[in-house]
Design a protein around this motif. Structure first.
Motif, PDB file in Angstrom:
ATOM      1  N   GLN A  65       0.827  -1.206   0.000  1.00  0.00           N
ATOM      2  CA  GLN A  65       0.000   0.000   0.000  1.00  0.00           C
ATOM      3  C   GLN A  65       0.864   1.260   0.000  1.00  0.00           C
ATOM      4  O   GLN A  65       0.537   2.250  -0.648  1.00  0.00           O
ATOM      5  CB  GLN A  65      -0.942   0.005   1.218  1.00  0.00           C
ATOM      6  N   VAL A  89      -5.917  -2.697  -0.228  1.00  0.00           N
ATOM      7  CA  VAL A  89      -6.783  -2.917   0.955  1.00  0.00           C
ATOM      8  C   VAL A  89      -7.850  -1.830   1.012  1.00  0.00           C
ATOM      9  O   VAL A  89      -7.808  -0.856   0.264  1.00  0.00           O
ATOM     10  CB  VAL A  89      -5.959  -2.914   2.282  1.00  0.00           C
ATOM     11  N   GLU A  90      -8.790  -1.996   1.957  1.00  0.00           N
ATOM     12  CA  GLU A  90      -9.919  -1.063   2.027  1.00  0.00           C
ATOM     13  C   GLU A  90      -9.608   0.248   2.746  1.00  0.00           C
ATOM     14  O   GLU A  90     -10.168   1.284   2.421  1.00  0.00           O
ATOM     15  CB  GLU A  90     -11.074  -1.736   2.797  1.00  0.00           C
ATOM     16  N   THR A  91      -8.725   0.182   3.757  1.00  0.00           N
ATOM     17  CA  THR A  91      -8.540   1.368   4.611  1.00  0.00           C
ATOM     18  C   THR A  91      -7.180   2.041   4.407  1.00  0.00           C
ATOM     19  O   THR A  91      -6.277   1.465   3.783  1.00  0.00           O
ATOM     20  CB  THR A  91      -8.674   0.965   6.101  1.00  0.00           C
ATOM     21  N   ARG A 112     -11.536  -2.972  -6.701  1.00  0.00           N
ATOM     22  CA  ARG A 112     -11.722  -3.117  -5.255  1.00  0.00           C
ATOM     23  C   ARG A 112     -12.192  -1.801  -4.643  1.00  0.00           C
ATOM     24  O   ARG A 112     -11.690  -0.737  -5.035  1.00  0.00           O
ATOM     25  CB  ARG A 112     -10.420  -3.514  -4.563  1.00  0.00           C
ATOM     26  N   ARG A 115     -12.835   2.081   2.161  1.00  0.00           N
ATOM     27  CA  ARG A 115     -13.672   2.662   3.213  1.00  0.00           C
ATOM     28  C   ARG A 115     -13.179   4.074   3.496  1.00  0.00           C
ATOM     29  O   ARG A 115     -12.056   4.243   3.967  1.00  0.00           O
ATOM     30  CB  ARG A 115     -13.529   1.845   4.504  1.00  0.00           C
ATOM     31  N   PRO A 158      -5.427 -10.167   3.554  1.00  0.00           N
ATOM     32  CA  PRO A 158      -6.149  -9.590   4.694  1.00  0.00           C
ATOM     33  C   PRO A 158      -6.402  -8.088   4.500  1.00  0.00           C
ATOM     34  O   PRO A 158      -5.501  -7.349   4.101  1.00  0.00           O
ATOM     35  CB  PRO A 158      -5.193  -9.823   5.876  1.00  0.00           C
ATOM     36  N   GLY A 159      -7.645  -7.691   4.742  1.00  0.00           N
ATOM     37  CA  GLY A 159      -7.995  -6.268   4.623  1.00  0.00           C
ATOM     38  C   GLY A 159      -8.438  -5.847   3.230  1.00  0.00           C
ATOM     39  O   GLY A 159      -8.864  -4.714   3.021  1.00  0.00           O
ATOM     40  N   ALA A 160      -8.330  -6.766   2.244  1.00  0.00           N
ATOM     41  CA  ALA A 160      -8.756  -6.434   0.876  1.00  0.00           C
ATOM     42  C   ALA A 160     -10.267  -6.640   0.749  1.00  0.00           C
ATOM     43  O   ALA A 160     -10.803  -7.612   1.282  1.00  0.00           O
ATOM     44  CB  ALA A 160      -8.028  -7.317  -0.131  1.00  0.00           C
ATOM     45  N   ILE A 164     -12.683  -9.712   2.367  1.00  0.00           N
ATOM     46  CA  ILE A 164     -13.677  -9.424   3.415  1.00  0.00           C
ATOM     47  C   ILE A 164     -15.082  -9.792   2.919  1.00  0.00           C
ATOM     48  O   ILE A 164     -15.840 -10.496   3.591  1.00  0.00           O
ATOM     49  CB  ILE A 164     -13.613  -7.922   3.811  1.00  0.00           C
ATOM     50  N   THR A 187      -5.366 -17.094   5.193  1.00  0.00           N
ATOM     51  CA  THR A 187      -5.066 -16.378   3.947  1.00  0.00           C
ATOM     52  C   THR A 187      -4.056 -17.137   3.078  1.00  0.00           C
ATOM     53  O   THR A 187      -3.118 -17.750   3.596  1.00  0.00           O
ATOM     54  CB  THR A 187      -4.546 -14.941   4.209  1.00  0.00           C
ATOM     55  N   ASN A 189      -3.225 -15.177   0.390  1.00  0.00           N
ATOM     56  CA  ASN A 189      -2.783 -13.928  -0.260  1.00  0.00           C
ATOM     57  C   ASN A 189      -3.119 -13.795  -1.740  1.00  0.00           C
ATOM     58  O   ASN A 189      -2.428 -13.091  -2.479  1.00  0.00           O
ATOM     59  CB  ASN A 189      -1.276 -13.737  -0.048  1.00  0.00           C
TER      60      ASN A 189
END
Ligand code: AHR
Length: 311
Positions: A65, A89-91, A112, A115, A158-160, A164, A187, A189
């Motif tokens: 990221q 990832v989302e965040t 993707r 948030r 994780p976190g993607a 989720i 995961t 990955n």
């Protein structure tokens, strides 16, 4: 010049001016190259940009990221006309996206979601419905297993968003089947190598207790198939396998009887993404989510459908 000719050339001039105003430089921050699915997406966006005469600055974040954030800042410094982001990832995007907005550069999210507290930080998201994909995988599996049996799950990064949401959709449907249970979930990955390694660990721990595998993407399922074969079992028969993406390689595995079902997730988003970007640059308001419609392909449909697969 006669008035009709003058009108036609004026219209032609307007058209070329508007195209010239749109065509420019766009930055594209891609996650990396974890599978051929992502390569297909990258190529689709690159070739759609070429078709529209757009200069595309491409940046491969190599799965990090922080590299995506650096690339976005560099695009802003270069004063690009628009930015395409495939967020790993989302965040964690809010500060950099505020910088993009301050520079008045439209940003289009691809494949993707993220948030953020303020949705005006991006113009639109062009992606599949991952909750739907997870639900479809679970529905298909529940039917195939007559509502009973044990499952192992290979999750995405994780976190993607797809990791989720696919898990969420899958679990939502599974709640209706109390005799179906997830033995282990970890995961892989979203890549083949990790999918194989984690499946090896699942097999070591659970042996022949495993009835089914749900893999969040085809790449991990293909890695797991090798692990199952190396453990002396028959993938697709001893262990039922459902995964997501609909890659040509998954269809080949289904034709060979090594995979049972794949839920589509289309990466060929280039024309849509570039079209949306052109509109955003022109100041048009876009829907917040341009949702892709995906199909479900069980093994039985593989032989007749394989010729139509483009990725
Ligand atoms: O975001 C889409 C997902 O990301 C695809 O299912 C997967 O293959 C990729 O890693």
């Amino acid at each position: 010049m006669n008035p009709r000719k003058a009108l036609i050339s004026a219209a032609g001039l307007c058209l070329s001016l508007s195209v010239a105003a749109i065509a420019g430089t766009i930055g594209f921050s891609q996650i990396g190259f974890e599978s051929t699915w992502r390569t297909a997406e990258t190529e689709s966006i690159k070739s759609a940009a070429v078709d529209r005469g757009i200069k595309l600055l491409f940046s491969d974040a190599q799965g990090k990221q922080e590299n995506q954030i650096k690339a976005i800042r560099s695009f802003v410094a270069q004063k690009v006309d628009g930015i395409i982001l495939a967020p790993i990832v989302e965040t964690g995007w809010e500060p950099v996206l505020r910088e993009v907005r301050k520079a008045r550069i439209p940003l289009v999210l691809v494949d993707r979601g993220i948030r953020v507290s303020d949705p005006s930080l991006y113009a639109t998201l062009i992606a599949s419905d991952f909750v739907f994909e997870g639900r479809e995988a679970a529905k298909w599996l529940a039917k195939k297993m007559s509502g009973r049996g044990t499952i192992v799950e290979l999750q995405g990064i994780p976190g993607a968003a797809p990791a989720i949401d696919r898990k969420k959709g899958f679990e939502e449907v599974l709640k209706k089947y109390p005799r179906m249970s997830v033995l282990r979930s970890q995961t892989g990955n979203f890549n083949r190598t990790d999918g194989k390694q984690v499946m090896e660990a699942f097999l070591k721990a659970e042996g022949r207790n495993i009835n089914a595998l749900f893999a969040h993407n085809d790449a991990m399922a293909l890695g797991a198939i090798s692990a199952i074969e190396e453990a002396g079992m028959k993938p697709g028969t001893d262990i039922i396998i459902v995964s997501i993406d609909g890659m040509k390689e998954a269809f080949e595995a289904m034709v060979a009887g090594r995979l049972n079902c794949t839920v589509e997730c289309n990466p060929l988003l280039g024309p849509l993404v570039i079209g949306a970007m052109e509109k955003a640059i022109a100041g048009e308001k876009l829907p917040k989510w341009i949702k892709q419609v995906d199909g479900v392909f069980p093994k039985e449909s593989a032989a007749s459908m394989i010729g139509t697969r483009k990725y």
